[in-house]
Design an enzyme around this catalytic site. Sequence first.
Site, mmCIF file in Angstrom:
data_model
loop_
_atom_site.group_PDB
_atom_site.id
_atom_site.type_symbol
_atom_site.label_atom_id
_atom_site.label_comp_id
_atom_site.label_asym_id
_atom_site.label_seq_id
_atom_site.Cartn_x
_atom_site.Cartn_y
_atom_site.Cartn_z
ATOM 1 N N GLU A 112 -21.594 38.620 -17.435
ATOM 2 C CA GLU A 112 -21.939 39.010 -18.815
ATOM 3 C C GLU A 112 -23.098 38.148 -19.288
ATOM 4 O O GLU A 112 -23.019 37.520 -20.334
ATOM 5 C CB GLU A 112 -20.758 38.755 -19.770
ATOM 6 C CG GLU A 112 -19.522 39.571 -19.558
ATOM 7 C CD GLU A 112 -18.370 39.107 -20.462
ATOM 8 O OE1 GLU A 112 -18.407 37.978 -21.003
ATOM 9 O OE2 GLU A 112 -17.428 39.891 -20.616
ATOM 10 N N GLY B 198 -26.433 36.953 -20.956
ATOM 11 C CA GLY B 198 -27.294 37.339 -22.065
ATOM 12 C C GLY B 198 -28.618 36.605 -21.930
ATOM 13 O O GLY B 198 -29.661 37.181 -21.623
ATOM 14 N N CYS C 86 -36.284 27.125 -48.004
ATOM 15 C CA CYS C 86 -36.048 25.917 -48.788
ATOM 16 C C CYS C 86 -34.917 25.120 -48.154
ATOM 17 O O CYS C 86 -33.852 24.905 -48.747
ATOM 18 C CB CYS C 86 -35.739 26.294 -50.233
ATOM 19 S SG CYS C 86 -37.070 27.266 -50.948
ATOM 20 N N GLU C 87 -35.130 24.767 -46.921
ATOM 21 C CA GLU C 87 -34.199 23.973 -46.118
ATOM 22 C C GLU C 87 -35.067 23.103 -45.243
ATOM 23 O O GLU C 87 -35.915 23.620 -44.517
ATOM 24 C CB GLU C 87 -33.353 24.870 -45.205
ATOM 25 C CG GLU C 87 -32.123 25.482 -45.835
ATOM 26 C CD GLU C 87 -31.038 24.463 -46.125
ATOM 27 O OE1 GLU C 87 -31.057 23.371 -45.520
ATOM 28 O OE2 GLU C 87 -30.179 24.767 -46.969
#
Length: 441
Positions: free
Chosen positions: A272, A274, A347-348
């Site tokens: 599986e 990714g 705004c971080e």
Amino acid sequence: MKRPFVTKDQLVAIANEFPTPFHLYDEAGIRANAEAVRDAFSWNPGFKEFFAVKANPNPALISILRDYGCGCDCSSATELMIAEALGMRGEDIMFSSNDTPALDFAMARDLGAIVNFDDISHIPFFEQVAGAIPRTVSCRFNPGGLFKLANGIMDNPGDSKYGMTEPQLFEAFRMLHERGAERFGIHAFLASNTRGNDYYPALARILFELAVRLERETGAHIAFINLSGGVGIPYRPDDEPCDIRAIGAGVQRAFDDVLVPAGMDDVAIYTEMGRFMLGPYGCLVTRAIHEKRIYKDYIGVDASAVDLIRPAMYGAYHHITVMGQQHGPDKSAAPATCVYDITGNLCENNDKFAVDRALPEIEPGDLLVIHDTGAHGYAMGYNYNGRMRSAEVLLREDGSCKLIRRAETPHDYFATLGIAPVGRELQAMARAREANGYHIK
Ligand SMILES: *Cc1c(COP(=O)(O)O)cnc(C)c1O
């Protein structure tokens, strides 16, 4: 040196057609890699890669992988809908969920997907909300403790919420067997973004040995072993890429050592992956729009963590290549003479694609390539600060480009509110549409 899959001139042309920011995908790279994965496991007739849809849910990309026999690994109702929209049904779909809502189980049952139970309590829950246990089932194993390989600790399964303990796994197999299941699978995901070629072979050996005991003690027929995801990619320029051929051969050795002598040589290997399937074949294309000099030098770009959150969320390294702009020099191989923080506009203060990164001198208007965003890039996007998610563009094998997802607009953002954006907002949107990137008239 890590090079983008496009040249500066190619990228300038693409960015003239599609406003930045956008994720760009490399069809040729995706195809060559998918073929290599298929070849690496061709010794196992039942092999199948179920692409982890969460890593990149774009149907145009998943349908490329389908050409190489890939199915879908889904973990939510919406991801199941994506698989269904691609025409997938039945055992082309692996449903590896956790903390699973009733609706999701019911939908997985309707599609005939292979249900991979994350917990023993999900078995009666499934019967209640989705009906009879299907003929083919799978259970997720968590061995607890630390997962160690020769080169050190890889991860800490004992601290993760996924899977069943070994006694629970045996009990779950008995329960499912009693309820009519006939074909069984085991799944485990013990480490993420692994380096080197030892992870799958080591995991395979653990699961193969467990499979032999499970089949003997519960009488359940083990039809497949699902090695899940976790194969890593070289994010940093000095990372060695994993060799999928060597990984496939390592799994084959474990198969020959453990399953063949136990008379279980009909077991299919499932994966599986990714990140390994798409990660390196996507990049985020963004344009420098500001340079700010205070206590440090900042380059502000037109993308932000809503387009790629891994650096902000995990401090993940993503390599950056400065490409330059239309009437300027090709900077893609220029020496790194400056040190910058590359920031988005949220705004971080953690909205930074790179911190203290040595790069060639950047001028506003320059195009930047942020590498390895093909998996867990766009997919992890969100709308903080009312920022819209970017477009996705496919660079085809013939060099042409195709928009495979348009950028979001304020209409998309307002849709869930039941009101429409009006007045000034709409004007701004129209202006943004015309602006085509950096040069706003
Ligand atoms: C995330 C995930 C994957 C894919 O992991 P990669 O690290 O991208 O290969 C596969 N299976 C499950 C159940 C997952 O949660």
